[in-house]
Design an enzyme around this catalytic site. Structure first.
Site, short mmCIF file in Angstrom:
data_model
loop_
_atom_site.label_atom_id
_atom_site.label_comp_id
_atom_site.label_asym_id
_atom_site.label_seq_id
_atom_site.Cartn_x
_atom_site.Cartn_y
_atom_site.Cartn_z
N HIS A 324 0.86 -1.19 0.00
CA HIS A 324 0.00 0.00 0.00
C HIS A 324 0.88 1.23 0.00
CE1 HIS A 324 -3.16 2.83 1.12
NE2 HIS A 324 -4.00 1.90 0.73
N ASP A 381 -7.94 -5.23 -0.08
CA ASP A 381 -8.43 -6.14 -1.14
C ASP A 381 -8.08 -7.60 -0.91
OD1 ASP A 381 -7.60 -3.39 -3.08
OD2 ASP A 381 -9.62 -4.19 -2.91
C1 SDX Z 1 -6.20 0.08 -2.98
O1 SDX Z 1 -4.36 4.54 -2.05
C2 SDX Z 1 -5.32 3.95 -1.45
O2 SDX Z 1 -5.76 4.38 -0.40
C3 SDX Z 1 -5.88 2.73 -2.19
C4 SDX Z 1 -6.91 1.93 -1.45
C5 SDX Z 1 -8.19 2.72 -1.22
O3 SDX Z 1 -8.92 2.39 -0.26
O4 SDX Z 1 -8.51 3.58 -2.06
O5 SDX Z 1 -6.38 1.51 -0.21
C6 SDX Z 1 -7.33 0.69 -2.25
O6 SDX Z 1 -5.97 0.42 -4.10
C7 SDX Z 1 -5.34 -0.93 -2.26
C8 SDX Z 1 -4.15 -1.43 -3.13
C9 SDX Z 1 -4.67 -2.55 -4.06
N1 SDX Z 1 -3.61 -2.97 -5.01
C10 SDX Z 1 -2.98 -4.14 -4.90
O7 SDX Z 1 -3.16 -4.95 -3.99
C11 SDX Z 1 -2.00 -4.43 -6.05
C12 SDX Z 1 -0.67 -4.97 -5.50
N2 SDX Z 1 0.00 -3.87 -4.76
C13 SDX Z 1 0.99 -3.11 -5.48
O8 SDX Z 1 0.84 -3.00 -6.83
C14 SDX Z 1 1.47 -1.88 -4.72
O9 SDX Z 1 1.75 -2.28 -3.44
C15 SDX Z 1 0.57 -0.64 -4.68
C16 SDX Z 1 0.11 -0.24 -6.03
C17 SDX Z 1 -0.62 -0.88 -3.81
C18 SDX Z 1 1.40 0.48 -4.07
O10 SDX Z 1 2.35 0.81 -4.98
P1 SDX Z 1 3.52 1.85 -4.59
O11 SDX Z 1 3.19 2.63 -3.38
O12 SDX Z 1 3.85 2.60 -5.85
O13 SDX Z 1 4.69 0.92 -4.16
P2 SDX Z 1 5.89 0.56 -5.08
O14 SDX Z 1 5.40 0.03 -6.37
O15 SDX Z 1 6.82 1.72 -5.10
O16 SDX Z 1 6.54 -0.65 -4.25
C19 SDX Z 1 7.66 -0.46 -3.42
C20 SDX Z 1 8.44 -1.77 -3.54
C21 SDX Z 1 8.86 -2.09 -4.98
O17 SDX Z 1 10.00 -2.92 -4.91
P3 SDX Z 1 11.48 -2.20 -5.05
O18 SDX Z 1 11.47 -1.40 -6.32
O19 SDX Z 1 11.64 -1.37 -3.81
O20 SDX Z 1 12.43 -3.37 -5.10
O21 SDX Z 1 7.62 -2.86 -3.12
C22 SDX Z 1 7.41 -3.74 -4.22
C23 SDX Z 1 7.73 -2.94 -5.45
O22 SDX Z 1 8.11 -3.81 -6.52
N3 SDX Z 1 6.00 -4.13 -4.17
C24 SDX Z 1 5.54 -5.35 -4.40
C25 SDX Z 1 4.16 -5.29 -4.17
N4 SDX Z 1 3.81 -4.03 -3.83
C26 SDX Z 1 4.97 -3.32 -3.83
N5 SDX Z 1 6.18 -6.48 -4.77
C27 SDX Z 1 5.39 -7.58 -4.92
N6 SDX Z 1 4.05 -7.60 -4.72
C28 SDX Z 1 3.41 -6.48 -4.33
N7 SDX Z 1 2.08 -6.49 -4.14
#
Ligand code: SDX
Length: 447
Positions: A324, A381
């Site tokens: 998140h 989710d």
């Molecule tokens: C919602 O914003 C809100 O409030 C949203 C929400 C709401 O109520 O409106 O809470 C609802 O959208 C919840 C999120 C639902 N999405 C998912 O579950 C999809 C999977 N999650 C990711 O795609 C991700 O965690 C996000 C999109 C939720 C957040 O993305 P960020 O903040 O841009 O984080 P990031 O991509 O910069 O990740 C930081 C690191 C990265 O690795 P490094 O580059 O540091 O090596 O964490 C890794 C990412 O690759 N990472 C994950 C991951 N989430 C982040 N790696 C594997 N699986 C994951 N799910």
């Protein structure tokens, strides 16, 4: 909802006294920038004069460090796992409030009195039918259309029946009217889209049911010879709608604000918000989580392979329902939903192997340094889909349910923005990194 004798506080911009200014030096030019502090001690450097004073802008792809507004609606603390609607903890609202009560709180800033809630509910439930003639448009939509595409299109179409509610400078009365109209008809649009998508006749709304019960009734009609939906299902869905009702400046709510900031109608702004929520990185994740769990179940539940793929940057796969932008500890909603899964499945006598899978996957991930070091925890989710499956909601409708809940938050932010003294059209800047000036070469001189 302006009613006689009802005092609805307009949005108040609570700005605390500034802290010591932030000092910035750009190209040898030093400037002071005001630092404001919110009611929960959050600090922000006010950069509204930055470009005029220094010629520089800030750059923050994904806007993870950038505040777009001040807001009094929702407070969340990602480190402490706190989520409050107008100061009330989500746990208390999920336990005891109705969805319309929560909607009123988010939109108008106060818990309604008994009389206000009765009037709000009765008025709204009396307006759940679609405008005459609108139903036929569902028959023209391709059966392959995703339910979020249908919902987004139908919300825009709805504005055609209420031209007076697309006024770019709506009166307070028109703001209340558009809020009532959208809250009342949104579940009907969602349920009609579901039934028509399956080639089934629609089930018209009933005024005598609660908001949540009426949605289930329009989705599935009378079940098992009973005229009303099962109360266990209704209460589970009520909790899900409340937990999804708002989440400050998330992607879809920021979209609603940005579209609304051009003074496009609330219908246009909400339709755009639906589009943003559809994405699998945002609200679409609830559908993607179940599809991921089903795949794991089918392929024999080898978690190490799943986690390895999620950690492999080249796989293009992420552990859906994990991580998140704000919560770097647990997502309080996920905790409530995890507990609700057990309760609802037991009450319904359902054994869902995907629930055990989800719990084992969470346990495996939270032992893995990749997830721990990046503070990736289950988000809202991760467990919501398990409950929605138990309610008999098809997977492709899951994000529609998210939108049903989030509608209250979208409307609250749209209203707050319109009434705010900060109101201005949203228009971010950029840093250009393309080619410098070059001449046009006529086609006759090009190969
Ligand atoms: C919602 O914003 C809100 O409030 C949203 C929400 C709401 O109520 O409106 O809470 C609802 O959208 C919840 C999120 C639902 N999405 C998912 O579950 C999809 C999977 N999650 C990711 O795609 C991700 O965690 C996000 C999109 C939720 C957040 O993305 P960020 O903040 O841009 O984080 P990031 O991509 O910069 O990740 C930081 C690191 C990265 O690795 P490094 O580059 O540091 O090596 O964490 C890794 C990412 O690759 N990472 C994950 C991951 N989430 C982040 N790696 C594997 N699986 C994951 N799910």
């Amino acid at each position: 909802m302006k009613q006689s004798g009802t005092i609805i506080p307009e949005v108040t911009q609570v700005k605390q006294p500034a802290l010591e200014p932030a000092k910035l030096s750009v190209g040898g030019k030093a400037i002071d920038l005001q630092v404001t502090i919110g009611t929960e001690q959050e600090k922000a450097i006010d950069i509204t004069r930055l470009r005029d004073s220094t010629g520089a802008i800030t750059l923050d792809p994904g806007l993870g460090n950038t505040g777009s507004c001040t807001s009094s609606i929702t407070f969340l603390d990602g480190e402490r796992g706190i989520l409050r609607y107008r100061g009330i903890p989500i746990e208390q609202l999920a336990e005891s409030a109705t969805y319309l009560e929560t909607s009123y709180l988010l939109i108008y800033g106060v818990l309604p009195t008994r009389r206000q809630l009765e009037q709000f509910t009765t008025t709204l439930m009396g307006r759940t039918a679609l405008p005459q003639g609108m139903e036929r448009f569902f028959d023209l939509l391709p059966k392959t259309a995703h339910p979020m595409a249908v919902l987004s299109s139908m919300v825009q179409l709805l504005s055609g029946y209420y031209p007076e509610l697309t006024n770019p400078n709506p009166t307070a009365q028109q703001i209340d009217e558009v809020i009532l109209t959208l809250l009342a008809t949104f579940p009907t649009l969602a349920a009609y889209g579901y039934r028509k998508g399956r080639g089934e006749p629609v089930v018209p709304p009933r005024k005598d049911l609660t908001y949540t019960s009426n949605y289930l009734y329009m989705m599935f009609g009378p079940q098992g010879g009973k005229p009303n939906p099962d109360e266990v299902l209704v209460q589970a869905l009520r909790q899900i709608l409340i937990l999804h009702a708002d989440h400050e400046q998330n992607c879809s709510t920021s979209t609603v604000r940005l579209v609304g900031s051009s003074r496009a109608s609330a219908f246009a702004a909400i339709s755009a918000g639906i589009g943003a929520l559809w994405g699998p990185l945002h609200g679409g994740a609830n559908q993607a989580v179940i599809e991921m769990l089903e795949e794991i179940h089918r392929s024999g539940a080898d978690f190490s392979k799943v986690l390895a793929k999620a950690k492999d940057k080249n796989s293009g796969f992420r552990l859906m329902g994990f991580g998140h932008r704000v919560y770097k500890n647990f997502d309080p909603r996920s905790r409530i939903l995890k507990a609700a899964c057990d309760k609802v499945l037991v009450r319904l006598g359902i054994q869902d192997p995907l629930l055990d899978l989800a719990k084992q996957l969470e346990e495996a991930a939270l032992k893995d340094d990749y997830f721990l070091s990046r503070k990736l925890y289950p988000n809202v989710d991760f467990y919501s889909g398990i409950i929605l499956r138990a309610l008999g909601i098809p997977t492709e409708q899951f994000t529609v349910i998210f939108a049903l809940g989030r509608l209250a938050g979208w409307l609250a932010h749209w209203r707050e923005m319109l009434l705010s003294p900060e109101f201005r059209i949203g228009r971010p800047r950029q840093i250009y990194v393309g080619p410098t000036e070059q001449k046009y070469i006529p086609i006759s001189q090009r190969d």
